[in-house]
Design an enzyme around this catalytic site. Sequence first.
Site, PDB file in Angstrom:
ATOM      1  N   GLU A   1       1.428  -1.415   0.230  1.00  0.00           N
ATOM      2  CA  GLU A   1       0.189  -0.414   0.212  1.00  0.00           C
ATOM      3  C   GLU A   1       0.804   1.571   0.552  1.00  0.00           C
ATOM      4  OE1 GLU A   1      -4.077  -2.028   2.458  1.00  0.00           O
ATOM      5  OE2 GLU A   1      -2.547  -2.111   3.174  1.00  0.00           O
TER       6      GLU A   1
ATOM      7  N   CYS B   1       6.148  -7.502   7.126  1.00  0.00           N
ATOM      8  CA  CYS B   1       7.219  -6.650   7.401  1.00  0.00           C
ATOM      9  C   CYS B   1       7.698  -8.162   8.206  1.00  0.00           C
ATOM     10  CB  CYS B   1       6.849  -5.578   8.178  1.00  0.00           C
ATOM     11  SG  CYS B   1       7.946  -5.569   9.905  1.00  0.00           S
TER      12      CYS B   1
ATOM     13  N   CYS C   1       6.122  -5.480  15.510  1.00  0.00           N
ATOM     14  CA  CYS C   1       5.453  -4.706  17.224  1.00  0.00           C
ATOM     15  C   CYS C   1       3.514  -4.618  17.242  1.00  0.00           C
ATOM     16  CB  CYS C   1       5.744  -3.599  16.657  1.00  0.00           C
ATOM     17  SG  CYS C   1       7.549  -3.488  15.744  1.00  0.00           S
TER      18      CYS C   1
ATOM     19  N   CYS D   1       0.715  -2.829  15.884  1.00  0.00           N
ATOM     20  CA  CYS D   1       1.287  -2.855  14.428  1.00  0.00           C
ATOM     21  C   CYS D   1       0.066  -4.136  13.488  1.00  0.00           C
ATOM     22  CB  CYS D   1       2.718  -2.640  14.007  1.00  0.00           C
ATOM     23  SG  CYS D   1       2.612  -2.343  11.719  1.00  0.00           S
TER      24      CYS D   1
ATOM     25  N   CYS E   1      -1.229   5.400  10.113  1.00  0.00           N
ATOM     26  CA  CYS E   1       0.249   4.588  10.381  1.00  0.00           C
ATOM     27  C   CYS E   1      -0.149   3.446  11.049  1.00  0.00           C
ATOM     28  CB  CYS E   1       0.904   5.200  11.427  1.00  0.00           C
ATOM     29  SG  CYS E   1       1.137   6.586  11.207  1.00  0.00           S
TER      30      CYS E   1
HETATM   31  N1  SAH Z   1       8.845   0.004  10.437  1.00  0.00           N
HETATM   32  C1  SAH Z   1       9.473   1.309  10.498  1.00  0.00           C
HETATM   33  C2  SAH Z   1       8.612   2.212   9.429  1.00  0.00           C
HETATM   34  C3  SAH Z   1       6.890   1.983   8.688  1.00  0.00           C
HETATM   35  S1  SAH Z   1       5.786   2.308  10.307  1.00  0.00           S
HETATM   36  C4  SAH Z   1       9.019   1.861  12.268  1.00  0.00           C
HETATM   37  O1  SAH Z   1       8.153   1.252  12.446  1.00  0.00           O
HETATM   38  O2  SAH Z   1       8.926   2.777  12.404  1.00  0.00           O
HETATM   39  C5  SAH Z   1       5.429   4.142  10.595  1.00  0.00           C
HETATM   40  C6  SAH Z   1       5.039   4.786  11.714  1.00  0.00           C
HETATM   41  O3  SAH Z   1       4.215   4.442  12.103  1.00  0.00           O
HETATM   42  C7  SAH Z   1       5.922   3.628  13.309  1.00  0.00           C
HETATM   43  O4  SAH Z   1       6.322   4.687  13.679  1.00  0.00           O
HETATM   44  C8  SAH Z   1       5.292   2.590  13.204  1.00  0.00           C
HETATM   45  O5  SAH Z   1       5.499   2.435  15.148  1.00  0.00           O
HETATM   46  C9  SAH Z   1       4.422   3.128  13.732  1.00  0.00           C
HETATM   47  N2  SAH Z   1       2.365   2.192  13.828  1.00  0.00           N
HETATM   48  C10 SAH Z   1       2.730   1.027  13.866  1.00  0.00           C
HETATM   49  N3  SAH Z   1       1.126   0.636  13.791  1.00  0.00           N
HETATM   50  C11 SAH Z   1       0.895   1.907  14.520  1.00  0.00           C
HETATM   51  C12 SAH Z   1      -1.080   1.960  14.884  1.00  0.00           C
HETATM   52  N4  SAH Z   1      -1.464   1.417  14.770  1.00  0.00           N
HETATM   53  N5  SAH Z   1      -1.383   3.477  15.597  1.00  0.00           N
HETATM   54  C13 SAH Z   1       0.049   4.214  15.201  1.00  0.00           C
HETATM   55  N6  SAH Z   1       1.146   4.306  14.754  1.00  0.00           N
HETATM   56  C14 SAH Z   1       1.599   2.614  14.787  1.00  0.00           C
HETATM   57 FE1  SF4 Z   2       7.360  -3.760  11.189  1.00  0.00          FE
HETATM   58 FE2  SF4 Z   2       5.006  -2.949  12.036  1.00  0.00          FE
HETATM   59 FE3  SF4 Z   2       7.342  -3.196  13.748  1.00  0.00          FE
HETATM   60 FE4  SF4 Z   2       7.002  -1.005  11.307  1.00  0.00          FE
HETATM   61  S1  SF4 Z   2       6.244  -0.586  13.153  1.00  0.00           S
HETATM   62  S2  SF4 Z   2       9.211  -1.993  12.414  1.00  0.00           S
HETATM   63  S3  SF4 Z   2       6.414  -1.880  10.023  1.00  0.00           S
HETATM   64  S4  SF4 Z   2       6.146  -3.801  12.630  1.00  0.00           S
END
Ligand code: SAH
Ligand code: SF4
Length: 409
Positions: free
Chosen positions: A128, A148, A152, A155, A384
């Site tokens: 996306e 990914c 996390c 996420c 995000c």
């Molecule tokens: N993998 C990288 C970049 C993609 S995620 C990273 O983790 O930094 C981009 C941002 O969105 C990151 O700061 C991540 O922690 C945040 N993020 C992930 N899931 C989220 C959610 N459900 N609500 C708000 N932010 C989120």
């Molecule tokens: Fe991967 Fe989501 Fe963690 Fe970013 S926040 S490293 S996209 S699992």
Amino acid sequence: MTTSLTAIKTQRPTGFVEKRPLERYAAPAKPSLVGLSREALSASLARVGVPERQRRMRVQQIWHWLYLRGAQNFDEMTTLSKDLRAELARHFTLDRPAVAAEQISIDGTRKWLLRLPGEHGDAPHEVECVYIPETDRGTLCISSQVGCTLNCSFCHTGTQRLVRNLTAAEIASQVVLARDRLNDWQRVAAPAGSEPEKRLVSNIVMMGMGEPLYNFEAVRDGLAVVADGDGLSISKRRITLSTSGVVPNIARAGAEIGSMLAVSLHAVTDELRDELVPLNRKYPIRELLEACRNYPGLSNARRITFEYVMLKGVNDSLADAKALVRLLKGIPAKINLIPFNPWPGTKYECSDWEQIEKFSEVVFDAGYASPVRTPRGRDILAACGQLKSATEKLSARERLALRAMAVTD
Ligand code: SAH
Ligand code: SF4
């Protein structure tokens, strides 16, 4: 699908669990030139017999058509001879990633589901790409991986099993595609000395699907195409790469990519960060912040953005806010508070708005700008951490649950 495509979890001695990348890119029989670097374009021309003495000039011409004018057809490339255009069309395409779906949010955010070739005739892969218009800029959020390899806990992308690294060309071609869809190309040559036209896509964030620093070379090479001043021309100051904290590659990113850096911190203790961002078990907070301190070129005008997702009752106390500003002391930093974006099946809730405001005040009083990121495109799952391609489609029930959450937020 073969068994090699099944998600395999590996337990590291540190207790850090990572899903392995599962698939590889398979080039189509007739490759596209879109997204290629100068070196890759030159190699492609060599393969179809363009003599070496001509290649530099031809690359320069093709570059102009690809990245300044957005040509979608070889016939548009009028500075090339008819014969060469025909020869190129015989061997190559100007295909962009196919748009499997386009959604436009009530707030103007657009999300494209892009279809990329799968491995050896397997189902195509999907990623996306999200465009977020604001008054002073237009930000394109691009992906670096299908899914990914990290997981996390808050996420949505991290729950997607199927993973492959995008190629450099696939990374750069997301920008090409966005310019197509937004009609954002320079149609006529700008008169000498005039200001360049304002572009709708003015900023890039590598905050889509995937961990960019686990696909280092492709991200570096793709962003070099995006930043090239003779083409797409989005300067490195307007490109922000977000990492969950792949410490050894932070210094490398500073040296070889040179974009702005964002770090997904989200917790002030290792105990909590281990749970939220399991990569922390491998690279704990102290090492992560040390790498940030050493990121080249930091100054008050060039700060690292620390992202902090607001999770109700988990990391949002005022004691957390105070610990956060203590932790970042001495690092030129911005703190970006991100209201948690819910997704079906998550155990977390977004902090209450009053709590986010109180948290933000503590951060602000300590001298940090602390913008709260306005959630954009929540109704189309474009915010995000909500990105998860239809490679694993949401069930109708999940979609309903999500809509309900977006309304009650
Ligand atoms: N993998 C990288 C970049 C993609 S995620 C990273 O983790 O930094 C981009 C941002 O969105 C990151 O700061 C991540 O922690 C945040 N993020 C992930 N899931 C989220 C959610 N459900 N609500 C708000 N932010 C989120
Ligand atoms: Fe991967 Fe989501 Fe963690 Fe970013 S926040 S490293 S996209 S699992």
